[in-house]
Write a protein that holds these residues in place. Sequence first.
Motif, mmCIF file in Angstrom:
data_model
loop_
_atom_site.group_PDB
_atom_site.id
_atom_site.type_symbol
_atom_site.label_atom_id
_atom_site.label_comp_id
_atom_site.label_asym_id
_atom_site.label_seq_id
_atom_site.Cartn_x
_atom_site.Cartn_y
_atom_site.Cartn_z
ATOM 1 N N SER A 1 13.170 40.450 95.901
ATOM 2 C CA SER A 1 14.010 39.879 96.945
ATOM 3 C C SER A 1 13.851 38.373 97.045
ATOM 4 N N PRO B 1 13.968 51.746 101.409
ATOM 5 C CA PRO B 1 13.629 50.998 102.630
ATOM 6 C C PRO B 1 12.524 51.694 103.407
ATOM 7 N N PHE C 1 18.705 39.757 100.894
ATOM 8 C CA PHE C 1 18.536 40.829 101.869
ATOM 9 C C PHE C 1 19.469 41.960 101.452
ATOM 10 N N ASP C 2 18.876 43.158 101.263
ATOM 11 C CA ASP C 2 19.667 44.319 100.850
ATOM 12 C C ASP C 2 20.441 44.017 99.565
ATOM 13 N N GLU D 1 22.126 39.323 91.834
ATOM 14 C CA GLU D 1 21.992 40.564 92.594
ATOM 15 C C GLU D 1 21.706 41.744 91.671
ATOM 16 N N GLU E 1 7.117 46.920 104.819
ATOM 17 C CA GLU E 1 7.639 46.731 103.475
ATOM 18 C C GLU E 1 6.574 46.298 102.490
ATOM 19 N N GLU F 1 13.161 42.621 103.671
ATOM 20 C CA GLU F 1 13.663 42.730 102.311
ATOM 21 C C GLU F 1 14.905 43.614 102.289
ATOM 22 N N LYS F 2 14.775 44.761 102.963
ATOM 23 C CA LYS F 2 15.853 45.741 103.009
ATOM 24 C C LYS F 2 16.066 46.129 104.458
ATOM 25 N N PRO F 3 17.221 46.680 104.799
ATOM 26 C CA PRO F 3 17.414 47.096 106.195
ATOM 27 C C PRO F 3 16.451 48.212 106.559
ATOM 28 N N LYS G 1 18.304 44.111 91.783
ATOM 29 C CA LYS G 1 18.300 45.574 91.895
ATOM 30 C C LYS G 1 17.440 46.193 90.815
ATOM 31 N N ALA H 1 19.007 40.600 109.371
ATOM 32 C CA ALA H 1 17.871 40.581 108.437
ATOM 33 C C ALA H 1 16.552 40.577 109.186
ATOM 34 N N HIS I 1 21.701 41.348 98.493
ATOM 35 C CA HIS I 1 22.741 40.314 98.554
ATOM 36 C C HIS I 1 22.081 39.021 98.954
#
Lengths: 302, 308
Positions: free
Chosen positions: B88, B24, B109-110, B79, B28, A102-104, B83, B239, B112
Amino acid sequence: MAACSIEDVLAKAEQDEAEKLKSITVQKELDIEFDIGNLVAYDKNRIDIRQFREQKKDDFLRSLARDNTQLLINEIWKHPTERVEEVIVVKLPEPTTALPREKPPPKPRPPTKWEEFAKLKGIQKKKKTNLVWDDVAKNELHRLRNIARAQKIKVPGVGLTPTAQQSTTDLSRAVNVAKVSTASAGKFQDRLPKEKAPRNTGKKRKFQPVIGNFSSEKQRQLDLLKVMDSKKPRLDVNKAVNKQMREDDREESAAKFRKGGKKGRKGGNFSGKGKGKGGGGKGRAGGKGQGPPGGKKGAGKR
Amino acid sequence: MKQYGGVIKPKTKRAKRFLDNRAPKLTENVKNAMIMKGGNTSMTVTQALKDIYALKKPSAVLYKKKNITRPFEDSTSLEFFSKKTDSSLFLFGSHNKKRPNNLIFGRLFDFHVLDMIELGIEKYNSLSDIKSSKCPEGTKPMLVFAGDAFDHENEHKCLKSLLTDFFRGPVVPSVRLAGLEHVLHFTALEGKIYMRSYRSLLKKSGCRTPRIELEEIGPSFDFILRRTHLASDDLYKTAHKQPKALKPKKKKNISHDTFGTKFGRLHMQKQDLAKLQTRKMKGLRKRRGPAAAAVVAGETSLKTTEVE
């Protein structure tokens, strides 16, 4: 004859097994792949388009789904199970399909000021081992307790009985106690050049808990009120006697001083001493004799 | 002290916990999905979005208002929403003359856009159309992908990964055997993708493993694959990168061969073979005179020894 029957029995057993398994076996060209961690099955077999068109779409799809689900369930049932609170649960392995995050991944946090300082100085973290009860110390403690019980004296504090590992606080406390346990209560014991004076050596005040014994608290309050109510003042005999004696002494010494100061100044010191001693002694004896009646009078005047 | 990248620095413990949950992490959280409508939607699309929201509850948010954006052209508002709700995955439904009954599945991812795939609904039966008892909300579904297209074609592979990500639910160490009720079956055939949702009934079979009978419950879709937007290879690589801490620790001096036998390595000091204490064989003792040469009874090897 017996041999035939054994063969028959075995054949029958095999047939039964096959029938049992028939209900759950599925024939497929290619074995299907599983990812049990995610409960996913990938069937890569080619689908017969003609069959798909002949049958009703939904029925074809349903039978295909049934077969694939059966294989997936067979695979899941192969994994170990356990019982958790009256429910049978199967332990799933780690998922194998690589799915994007999902996130780094998290970045390591920057070191704190202390961590940097410790690194600079080369200080390492010392892990304190778990305290284990020492048998030698236990014996020692019990021995001292027995002695105390026999002689009806108090046992010294836990820190003073020897244990295997003694911290600096325990040792310093032991040293201080030892220093005070001389005939003159440690007054003439010299300290080492860089030794510091022991702190926290006052009397510890003890307070009753706020909410404790209700009946005793009530009794205390009532006694206090009774004392405040009473017309007669409370009398502490010891205090009164001592006070009276001090007053008498003072009077006597004042009188002597006046006498000695006016007349013989040369021998004043000696005479004063001797007279003071003798006078004091006589006076005291007299005072003592008069004590209790005098004391009562004194209290009355007061 | 953790740096909170963002405008807000937490002042209460609750706020700090909230921000830490969204930061992060090594392992997760479940991926949240946001389900939204485009500028113009048809009845089919709204109903379809509601049904998929029901499948994906509670880790999904359904937006009621219309959002006049085109994901394939401009993804900034997507996006922004992701946030805000820490999602996601997204599902964007729209309807116009050129692309009727359009659904766009996508993931980020992140914050984006990573990839998106557009599917058109050709045939649709909703949850309310099919009359049967449904599975409870939040059951982890079993997923089945059938058809060789899912293995051969790139876009289908991506779709497979996306659908697994979307529907799999939280990753759990163990699952209740009686709770394996929901099955989602995807079939790829002739450029079309058929999605069916069944409830599995575990029937008694002769042995421990039960026999499966399926009963159709949930929404059934006949999709047709339209446009796709896949990420570049190195974005995919970034990713998929897992943090090192999650890798299982390798034990030194232990190796496995192809048969699964476990091998261990022992490191010994150098030994003087002449002075080794071996079994005493009286007959082999050195005799004075023309005696036979002494034979060392065993030679210990210094290399691998079989363990187990």
